[in-house]
Write an enzyme that holds these catalytic residues in place. Structure first.
Site, short mmCIF file in Angstrom:
data_model
loop_
_atom_site.label_atom_id
_atom_site.label_comp_id
_atom_site.label_asym_id
_atom_site.label_seq_id
_atom_site.Cartn_x
_atom_site.Cartn_y
_atom_site.Cartn_z
N LYS A 1 -33.62 -22.74 -11.89
CA LYS A 1 -33.32 -21.91 -13.06
C LYS A 1 -33.31 -22.78 -14.33
O LYS A 1 -33.92 -22.43 -15.34
CB LYS A 1 -31.93 -21.29 -12.86
CG LYS A 1 -31.47 -20.40 -14.00
CD LYS A 1 -30.02 -20.00 -13.84
CE LYS A 1 -29.71 -19.52 -12.43
NZ LYS A 1 -28.40 -18.88 -12.33
N ASN B 1 -17.99 -10.78 -16.67
CA ASN B 1 -18.67 -11.35 -17.83
C ASN B 1 -20.13 -10.91 -17.93
O ASN B 1 -20.58 -10.39 -18.95
CB ASN B 1 -18.55 -12.89 -17.77
CG ASN B 1 -19.36 -13.58 -18.83
OD1 ASN B 1 -20.58 -13.67 -18.71
ND2 ASN B 1 -18.72 -14.02 -19.88
N LYS C 1 -23.43 -27.20 -9.24
CA LYS C 1 -22.49 -26.09 -9.15
C LYS C 1 -21.19 -26.63 -8.60
O LYS C 1 -21.19 -27.64 -7.88
CB LYS C 1 -23.03 -24.99 -8.22
CG LYS C 1 -22.39 -23.65 -8.47
CD LYS C 1 -22.97 -22.96 -9.68
CE LYS C 1 -22.21 -21.69 -10.02
NZ LYS C 1 -22.90 -20.91 -11.05
N LYS D 1 -25.95 -29.65 -14.64
CA LYS D 1 -25.45 -28.51 -15.42
C LYS D 1 -25.35 -27.31 -14.51
O LYS D 1 -26.30 -26.99 -13.78
CB LYS D 1 -26.44 -28.22 -16.57
CG LYS D 1 -26.01 -27.11 -17.48
CD LYS D 1 -25.15 -27.62 -18.60
CE LYS D 1 -24.35 -26.54 -19.27
NZ LYS D 1 -23.06 -26.20 -18.59
N GLN E 1 -29.70 -23.34 -9.17
CA GLN E 1 -29.51 -23.80 -10.55
C GLN E 1 -30.58 -24.80 -10.97
O GLN E 1 -31.01 -24.82 -12.13
CB GLN E 1 -28.11 -24.43 -10.67
CG GLN E 1 -27.61 -24.58 -12.08
CD GLN E 1 -27.02 -23.29 -12.64
OE1 GLN E 1 -26.26 -22.62 -11.98
NE2 GLN E 1 -27.38 -22.96 -13.86
N THR F 1 -25.72 -14.37 -20.61
CA THR F 1 -26.30 -14.09 -19.29
C THR F 1 -26.68 -12.61 -19.19
O THR F 1 -27.81 -12.26 -18.79
CB THR F 1 -25.32 -14.48 -18.17
OG1 THR F 1 -24.89 -15.82 -18.39
CG2 THR F 1 -25.97 -14.37 -16.81
N SER G 1 -26.00 -22.24 -22.90
CA SER G 1 -25.13 -23.41 -22.72
C SER G 1 -25.80 -24.65 -23.27
O SER G 1 -25.17 -25.51 -23.90
CB SER G 1 -24.82 -23.63 -21.23
OG SER G 1 -23.74 -22.84 -20.80
N GLY H 1 -18.50 -21.79 -16.92
CA GLY H 1 -17.78 -20.81 -16.11
C GLY H 1 -18.67 -20.15 -15.08
O GLY H 1 -19.87 -20.39 -15.01
N ASP H 2 -18.08 -19.34 -14.25
CA ASP H 2 -18.78 -18.49 -13.28
C ASP H 2 -17.72 -17.50 -12.80
O ASP H 2 -16.71 -17.28 -13.49
CB ASP H 2 -19.36 -19.33 -12.12
CG ASP H 2 -20.33 -18.56 -11.23
OD1 ASP H 2 -21.50 -18.42 -11.60
OD2 ASP H 2 -19.92 -18.08 -10.15
P1 NDP Z 1 -16.83 -12.45 -13.17
O1 NDP Z 1 -15.78 -13.02 -12.31
O2 NDP Z 1 -16.61 -12.37 -14.64
O3 NDP Z 1 -17.23 -10.98 -12.67
C1 NDP Z 1 -17.61 -10.67 -11.36
C2 NDP Z 1 -17.49 -9.16 -11.23
O4 NDP Z 1 -18.08 -8.74 -10.01
C3 NDP Z 1 -16.06 -8.66 -11.22
O5 NDP Z 1 -15.97 -7.46 -11.95
C4 NDP Z 1 -15.78 -8.42 -9.73
O6 NDP Z 1 -14.81 -7.41 -9.50
C5 NDP Z 1 -17.15 -7.94 -9.29
N1 NDP Z 1 -17.41 -8.11 -7.86
C6 NDP Z 1 -17.27 -9.21 -7.11
N2 NDP Z 1 -17.64 -8.98 -5.84
C7 NDP Z 1 -18.05 -7.68 -5.81
C8 NDP Z 1 -18.57 -6.84 -4.80
N3 NDP Z 1 -18.75 -7.30 -3.56
N4 NDP Z 1 -18.90 -5.56 -5.13
C9 NDP Z 1 -18.74 -5.09 -6.39
N5 NDP Z 1 -18.23 -5.86 -7.40
C10 NDP Z 1 -17.90 -7.12 -7.10
O7 NDP Z 1 -18.16 -13.29 -12.85
P2 NDP Z 1 -19.49 -13.41 -13.71
O8 NDP Z 1 -19.77 -12.11 -14.37
O9 NDP Z 1 -19.40 -14.63 -14.54
O10 NDP Z 1 -20.57 -13.70 -12.57
C11 NDP Z 1 -21.20 -12.66 -11.84
C12 NDP Z 1 -22.45 -13.21 -11.16
O11 NDP Z 1 -23.34 -13.72 -12.16
C13 NDP Z 1 -22.24 -14.35 -10.18
O12 NDP Z 1 -23.21 -14.26 -9.15
C14 NDP Z 1 -22.53 -15.58 -11.02
O13 NDP Z 1 -22.91 -16.70 -10.23
C15 NDP Z 1 -23.71 -15.07 -11.84
N6 NDP Z 1 -23.97 -15.80 -13.07
C16 NDP Z 1 -22.99 -15.95 -14.03
C17 NDP Z 1 -23.27 -16.62 -15.20
C18 NDP Z 1 -22.28 -16.69 -16.32
O14 NDP Z 1 -22.68 -17.11 -17.43
N7 NDP Z 1 -21.03 -16.28 -16.14
C19 NDP Z 1 -24.58 -17.29 -15.41
C20 NDP Z 1 -25.55 -16.98 -14.39
C21 NDP Z 1 -25.23 -16.29 -13.27
P3 NDP Z 1 -13.26 -7.63 -9.92
O15 NDP Z 1 -13.22 -7.42 -11.40
O16 NDP Z 1 -12.55 -6.55 -9.16
O17 NDP Z 1 -12.91 -9.03 -9.50
#
Ligand code: NDP
Length: 463
Positions: free
Chosen positions: A131, A258, A143, A107, A128, A227, A395, A182-183
């Site tokens: 976690k 997200n 992943k 997962k 993961q 999350t 999830s 997703g991620d």
């Molecule tokens: P998204 O793609 O929805 O969002 C990522 C955001 O981060 C975007 O707004 C992006 O900007 C921004 N971003 C990326 N790189 C940078 C940077 N270097 N500096 C500033 N902003 C940045 O991804 P998620 O929200 O789903 O995931 C974010 C993190 O959370 C990841 O590490 C992921 O592995 C982790 N995570 C996610 C989970 C989930 O349920 N989705 C679960 C557990 C962990 P822009 O909008 O311009 O692209």
């Protein structure tokens, strides 16, 4: 925007000195996985904290459990050919790292981003495993993803890419085998196309094969928010353990995706004053407090950048192109963007600015130097394995609902999420204290997760 660093240094706030046996494991891993810096960093983080367990449980060493846990059970790498709207052919590389299935089906999410490579997939898969164990749910760790960037692509291009990706990946998936979500770069649009292609190829409406689905096609309430909400709840627990709360505290969140959007929303609901967030264009500082509705409209609906938010919000909201949100002093910092985005220098600046709690909504967003700075300053630090586990836990709740063809209310599901985050916090706190590292949530998360997986692996024999 900041460029994530790969600052060299010891594991997350720990000294790099390992005892002889652990050092040998590390040296072998480095030799067998050359150049995979993020993977090395994630493993170092665990090796630096599990020494006390190895000393207490000699049977783990005998069964070479640490060595086995660091080696993925299976790694799949595949070609993803697709055509853009002009008919030009593109080739991307797809991955699925099925890391550990001792506790349940593999997962973990799928990431579509230009930076995706074997090292990033392995670090994320490794994290993961721990976690998922911490959630107490029956799920293993994995992943996947591709070095494909959906940004700027039309819906048709994204659909063709997803269909090609799933045409290869489907043979490795199944509700009892491997269940992606997703991620970064993979939201409901991408999950919809992926699920559609899986359904078409297999001729099965197998809802439990993917999580994070839309509510209209097998999804579960709260999964989208889980999350970020979970991260805010984890902070509330850490603050409560210190006799305080979010009330009136300034909060800065990195990212505007997200995880970040939901973390902002929940932190506000819990009494925090969220004044800044960021994206790849830079950051926005909004001293009146961020307007989540407008943020969601700009980032999720229009897929625009934060300059557009500042323009429409007006009245003091300022967009700083290319800047880092960590320039804004706050009491609570929630890095929710990507790995290694908060450096040691950022951490020291935050400490000077009065930060009291930091929780990783993203996976490994703080460099080892940053974690060390927080720990040395006595800042409450929630590692991603614990603080962002609410997403995968929900999830698992989605899988439960799919299996029983049920659909829970928002309120019921959120109550479950709150309980899960409370339990994870307690497990980290109690385990850290039991193993001589009181207050060190990172050590507690690593040890508690490791013991759960290791005990299951021992029971299953040498497989
Ligand atoms: P998204 O793609 O929805 O969002 C990522 C955001 O981060 C975007 O707004 C992006 O900007 C921004 N971003 C990326 N790189 C940078 C940077 N270097 N500096 C500033 N902003 C940045 O991804 P998620 O929200 O789903 O995931 C974010 C993190 O959370 C990841 O590490 C992921 O592995 C982790 N995570 C996610 C989970 C989930 O349920 N989705 C679960 C557990 C962990 P822009 O909008 O311009 O692209």
């Amino acid at each position: 925007m900041r460029t994530p660093t790969t600052e060299a240094g010891p594991a997350r706030g720990q000294t790099p000195r390992l005892d002889g046996k652990l050092e040998t494991i590390r040296a072998t891993l480095l030799r067998r996985n050359p150049g995979e810096e993020e993977f090395h960093q994630a493993v170092d983080d665990v090796l630096a904290t599990v020494g006390p367990v190895a000393a207490r449980r000699p049977e783990y060493a005998e069964a070479k459990l640490l060595e086995r846990i660091c080696e993925p059970e299976r790694q799949i790498i595949f070609r993803v050919p697709w055509t853009d709207d002009r008919g030009e052919v593109h080739i991307n590389r797809g991955y699925r790292v099925e890391f550990n299935s001792a506790l349940g089906p593999y997962k973990g999410g799928l990431r579509f981003d230009r930076s995706v490579n074997a090292s990033i997939m392995k670090f994320l898969g490794f994290e993961q495993v721990f976690k998922n164990a911490l959630t107490g749910m029956p799920i293993g760790g994995a992943k996947g993803g591709a070095d494909f960037d959906p940004k700027g692509r039309s819906d048709g291009e994204v659909m063709r890419f997803c269909q090609s990706f799933m045409t290869e990946l489907h043979r490795h998936l199944g509700e009892h085998t491997d269940v992606p979500a997703g991620d970064i770069g993979v939201g409901q649009r991408e999950l919809g196309y992926l699920f559609g292609q899986y359904k078409r190829i297999t001729n099965r409406y197998e809802s439990g094969v993917l999580t994070g689905k839309g509510l209209a096609w097998g999804g579960a309430r709260v999964r989208r928010e889980a999350t970020g909400y979970g991260c805010a709840y984890f902070v509330a627990e850490m603050l409560a353990a210190r006799g305080t709360s979010f009330d009136g505290r300034d909060v800065v969140v990195s990212g505007a995706g997200n995880v970040a959007l939901s973390a902002i929303e929940k932190a506000q609901q819990l009494g925090g004053h969220v004044i800044a967030c960021s994206d790849t264009s830079g950051y926005v500082h909004d001293p009146r407090g961020l307007d989540v509705e407008l943020l969601t409209q700009v980032k999720e609906v229009e897929r625009a950048d934060l300059a557009e938010y500042a323009r429409r919000r007006g009245d003091g909201a300022r967009h700083v192109a290319g800047g880092s949100a960590w320039a804004v002093p706050c009491h609570v910092a929630l890095p929710c963007a990507t790995q290694n985005e908060l450096s040691g220098a950022d951490a020291r600046r935050l400490v000077q600015g009065g930060v009291v709690a930091v929780a990783e909504g993203a996976n490994m967003p703080c460099t080892p130097d940053a974690v060390r700075a927080f720990r040395d300053a006595g800042v409450a630090f929630g590692p991603g394995k614990a603080a962002n586990a609410g997403g995968v836990a929900t999830s698992a709740l989605e899988m439960q609902q799919n299996a029983s063809r049920d659909s829970w209310t928002f309120e019921h599901t959120e109550r479950r999420l709150v309980e899960i985050m409370r339990d994870i916090h307690a497990a980290c706190r109690d385990t850290a204290a039991e193993y001589g590292a009181p207050g060190d949530y990172a050590a507690g998360a690593n040890i508690a997760g490791f013991v759960r997986v290791a005990d299951a692996m021992l029971a299953l024999g040498l497989i």
